[in-house]
Design a protein around this motif. Structure first.
Motif, PDB file in Angstrom:
ATOM      1  N   GLN A 363      36.076-100.640 -73.354  1.00  0.00           N
ATOM      2  CA  GLN A 363      36.123 -99.404 -74.135  1.00  0.00           C
ATOM      3  C   GLN A 363      35.178 -98.355 -73.553  1.00  0.00           C
ATOM      4  O   GLN A 363      35.507 -97.164 -73.489  1.00  0.00           O
ATOM      5  N   PHE A 364      34.010 -98.808 -73.136  1.00  0.00           N
ATOM      6  CA  PHE A 364      33.054 -97.881 -72.525  1.00  0.00           C
ATOM      7  C   PHE A 364      33.633 -97.275 -71.244  1.00  0.00           C
ATOM      8  O   PHE A 364      33.562 -96.056 -71.025  1.00  0.00           O
ATOM      9  N   CYS A 365      34.221 -98.094 -70.390  1.00  0.00           N
ATOM     10  CA  CYS A 365      34.788 -97.602 -69.134  1.00  0.00           C
ATOM     11  C   CYS A 365      35.958 -96.657 -69.383  1.00  0.00           C
ATOM     12  O   CYS A 365      36.154 -95.686 -68.638  1.00  0.00           O
ATOM     13  N   MET A 366      36.739 -96.925 -70.446  1.00  0.00           N
ATOM     14  CA  MET A 366      37.829 -96.015 -70.781  1.00  0.00           C
ATOM     15  C   MET A 366      37.273 -94.655 -71.185  1.00  0.00           C
ATOM     16  O   MET A 366      37.867 -93.607 -70.898  1.00  0.00           O
ATOM     17  N   ARG A 367      36.094 -94.659 -71.836  1.00  0.00           N
ATOM     18  CA  ARG A 367      35.473 -93.394 -72.231  1.00  0.00           C
ATOM     19  C   ARG A 367      34.961 -92.617 -71.006  1.00  0.00           C
ATOM     20  O   ARG A 367      34.962 -91.388 -70.997  1.00  0.00           O
ATOM     21  N   ILE A 368      34.555 -93.347 -69.958  1.00  0.00           N
ATOM     22  CA  ILE A 368      34.130 -92.688 -68.726  1.00  0.00           C
ATOM     23  C   ILE A 368      35.312 -91.951 -68.109  1.00  0.00           C
ATOM     24  O   ILE A 368      35.174 -90.916 -67.467  1.00  0.00           O
ATOM     25  N   GLY A 369      36.519 -92.480 -68.309  1.00  0.00           N
ATOM     26  CA  GLY A 369      37.727 -91.819 -67.832  1.00  0.00           C
ATOM     27  C   GLY A 369      37.999 -92.094 -66.369  1.00  0.00           C
ATOM     28  O   GLY A 369      37.707 -93.181 -65.854  1.00  0.00           O
ATOM     29  N   ASP A 370      38.535 -91.092 -65.679  1.00  0.00           N
ATOM     30  CA  ASP A 370      38.930 -91.252 -64.284  1.00  0.00           C
ATOM     31  C   ASP A 370      37.770 -91.111 -63.313  1.00  0.00           C
ATOM     32  O   ASP A 370      37.966 -91.207 -62.102  1.00  0.00           O
ATOM     33  N   ARG A 371      36.587 -90.869 -63.801  1.00  0.00           N
ATOM     34  CA  ARG A 371      35.429 -90.750 -62.913  1.00  0.00           C
ATOM     35  C   ARG A 371      35.152 -92.093 -62.234  1.00  0.00           C
ATOM     36  O   ARG A 371      35.243 -93.146 -62.852  1.00  0.00           O
ATOM     37  N   SER A 372      34.761 -92.039 -60.969  1.00  0.00           N
ATOM     38  CA  SER A 372      34.413 -93.263 -60.250  1.00  0.00           C
ATOM     39  C   SER A 372      33.042 -93.750 -60.692  1.00  0.00           C
ATOM     40  O   SER A 372      32.095 -92.960 -60.787  1.00  0.00           O
ATOM     41  N   ALA A 455      40.214 -99.087 -60.421  1.00  0.00           N
ATOM     42  CA  ALA A 455      40.193-100.500 -60.040  1.00  0.00           C
ATOM     43  C   ALA A 455      39.395-101.333 -61.042  1.00  0.00           C
ATOM     44  O   ALA A 455      39.796-102.451 -61.401  1.00  0.00           O
ATOM     45  N   LEU A 456      38.264-100.803 -61.495  1.00  0.00           N
ATOM     46  CA  LEU A 456      37.446-101.536 -62.462  1.00  0.00           C
ATOM     47  C   LEU A 456      38.199-101.699 -63.783  1.00  0.00           C
ATOM     48  O   LEU A 456      38.213-102.782 -64.383  1.00  0.00           O
ATOM     49  N   LEU A 457      38.828-100.618 -64.244  1.00  0.00           N
ATOM     50  CA  LEU A 457      39.548-100.684 -65.512  1.00  0.00           C
ATOM     51  C   LEU A 457      40.716-101.665 -65.425  1.00  0.00           C
ATOM     52  O   LEU A 457      41.016-102.376 -66.387  1.00  0.00           O
TER      53      LEU A 457
END
Length: 525
Positions: A363-372, A455-457
């Motif tokens: 969920q946290f990574c989804m909030r970061i969005g498309d940023r690497s 890739a992480l998501l």
């Protein structure tokens, strides 16, 4: 104007020439430097110029035979010695670049050259001095300690002391750089940026330019943690700093020279300071335009020019920055590259608190969005909350960083910006972890991620909310694949399912649960 850009006590409209200045003009015009030094090229940094909206020219002193401007002053000083003085030989104290100049000058003139260097001097400079025939004496942990020992040897052996910056002949030798800039670029120049340690280079360049082209601004640039000349000009007298940072070792001087201070008080328009991150970013800028690797001190002027443009908002002006040296240890390059992103404000380092439950990382990574994500360090701490150390790639600098932090906080995350926290950048980012006593059934995997957004998501979606991630460490190393270490809490009966999920993902991976490094330092026994 920003406080980092400090005007000197006297404006550049003061009388440009007096008797002393006329003497320096003569000394510079007749300096003996070209027996060994080249007239270094003045080349435009095309990529950087386009980015900052001004034409920035690099005065390439890194191309000198000793890869530094210091050869000019050292040779000019030694060339003025009498036959008796040459017979006795010379001695100097130096962190490296001045030492190479003295050693090469001594070899060319056939005289003895003793070089006292701090034990902290980069190995590349020690080897270079030895290659030029200098007699090396390693003493002390700082320039001041080496200098004191050199004075003792000078008195004992009757050698002639060649000071790295506080000597009129040395200053005149460095001043030939100013003479070349004016000749090579007869068009208007808004400002010339000069790195500053003891002040010999700044003094010589300023003395010449203000004698012949008083319309050109001369601006000195120092590291934030070694700003002895700026402190002296602000106080109206020389001051001694209690300590100086050693990152830019070529300018790590606690007190500006007496004669450089006198000349800079009259002729220098302003002093600036730049951070370690800004210096590292300038090293990369120089490399991208020239494919040359400047040492930290050698990139100071470029860092200053960039900051000056940002703070003043000038456009379509011609600027000159002296790239003063390229004697950098190879093993420092990884550190410089790591800090360059922060210096360009292309990366944000964040400490974020997230809930400790399956799926919260996703969920946290989804909030970061498309940023690497450039870095992610996390270790299970307790059953309620997790602290993660996260690096995020930025495309819009500070504004994007502030927006990201605001969005995360609006979603209930606790966020601390670590982008300016020196201890966090130097140490903590590599120390996040340890044993996690509550992380039972932990399985450790080493995974190769393709280095592309998403890739992480994709990995997290494959794992889903079924298994809790209890350890995660990733750092972008500039390769095609990112190397990730991940720990997951997987019950023994579910380990086959876990491996099947990883197989389906298609990323190369290997289990490291039995790796002795994990067992000794990370595993909860």
């Amino acid at each position: 104007m920003n406080s980092s850009l400090k005007q000197t006590a006297e404006s550049s409209s003061a009388p440009a020439v007096d008797i002393g200045d006329a003497d320096y003009l003569k000394r510079i015009n007749t300096a003996r430097v070209y027996d060994v030094a080249i007239e270094s090229p003045l080349m435009q940094a095309n990529q950087l110029s386009a980015r900052i909206g001004n034409a920035l020219y690099l005065k390439r002193e890194d191309l000198q035979p000793v890869h530094s401007f210091k050869l000019r002053g050292a040779y000019n000083k030694i060339a003025q010695l009498s036959a008796d003085e040459r017979e006795r030989g010379v001695i100097c104290a130096s962190a490296g670049n001045h030492a190479q100049g003295v050693a090469l000058a001594g070899r060319n003139m056939g005289i003895r050259a003793v070089i006292v260097m701090p034990r902290t001097t980069p190995e590349i400079k020690v080897r270079a001095v030895a290659g030029f025939g200098g007699e090396i004496v390693l003493h002390g942990d700082s320039y001041d300690e080496a200098s004191a020992h050199a004075m003792e040897l000078q008195a004992r052996d009757g050698l002639v002391y060649v000071h790295p910056y506080d000597d009129p002949d040395v200053i005149a030798g460095q001043g030939t750089i100013g003479m070349e800039i004016v000749r090579q670029h007869p068009q208007d120049i808004h400002a010339v940026f000069v790195c500053v340690g003891g002040g010999g280079l700044l003094a010589g360049v300023a003395a010449y330019i203000k004698s012949v082209r008083p319309d050109i601004r001369v601006i000195g640039v120092e590291p934030e943690d070694a700003a002895s000349m700026g402190a002296a000009l602000a106080a109206g007298e020389r001051v001694t700093l209690p300590e100086v940072g050693l990152f830019a070792d070529g300018v790590a001087v606690k007190q500006a020279g007496k004669e450089p201070f006198r000349l800079c008080s009259k002729h220098v328009d302003a002093m600036m300071t730049v951070s370690v991150d800004e210096i590292c970013a300038a090293v990369r800028d120089i490399y991208e335009d020239t494919r040359a690797l400047a040492e930290p001190a050698g990139a100071l002027a470029v860092a200053g020019a960039k900051k000056y443009v940002e703070e003043t908002g000038i456009e379509n002006q011609d600027l000159v920055a002296i790239t003063s040296g390229a004697n950098v240890n190879f093993d420092r390059l990884s550190y410089i590259a790591e800090r360059a992103e922060l210096g360009e404000r292309r990366e944000a380092l964040l400490a974020v608190t997230i809930p400790e439950r399956p799926g919260s990382f996703r969920q946290f990574c989804m909030r970061i969005g498309d940023r690497s994500i450039t870095e992610f360090s996390y270790r299970y701490a307790d059953a309620q909350r997790a602290q993660v150390f996260c690096g995020v790639k930025l495309t819009n600098g500070v504004a994007e960083r502030d927006t990201l932090i605001g969005d995360l906080e609006a979603d209930g995350y606790e966020v601390i910006d670590m982008s300016r926290n020196e201890m966090a950048k130097l140490h903590v980012r590599h120390m996040v972890g340890g044993r996690a006593r509550g992380a039972g059934d932990e399985v450790l995997f080493r995974v190769e991620f393709p280095e592309r957004p998403g890739a992480l998501l994709k990995f997290l979606n494959s794992v889903g909310d079924r298994w809790n991630i209890s350890l995660f460490h990733y750092r972008n190393h500039g390769h095609a694949h990112g190397l990730v270490l991940v720990g997951m809490q997987v019950a023994p009966g579910e380990q086959a399912d876990c491996r099947a999920a990883l197989d389906a993902l298609g990323y190369d991976y290997a289990e490291e649960s039995q790796n002795p490094a994990y067992q000794l330092f990370l595993h909860s026994h």
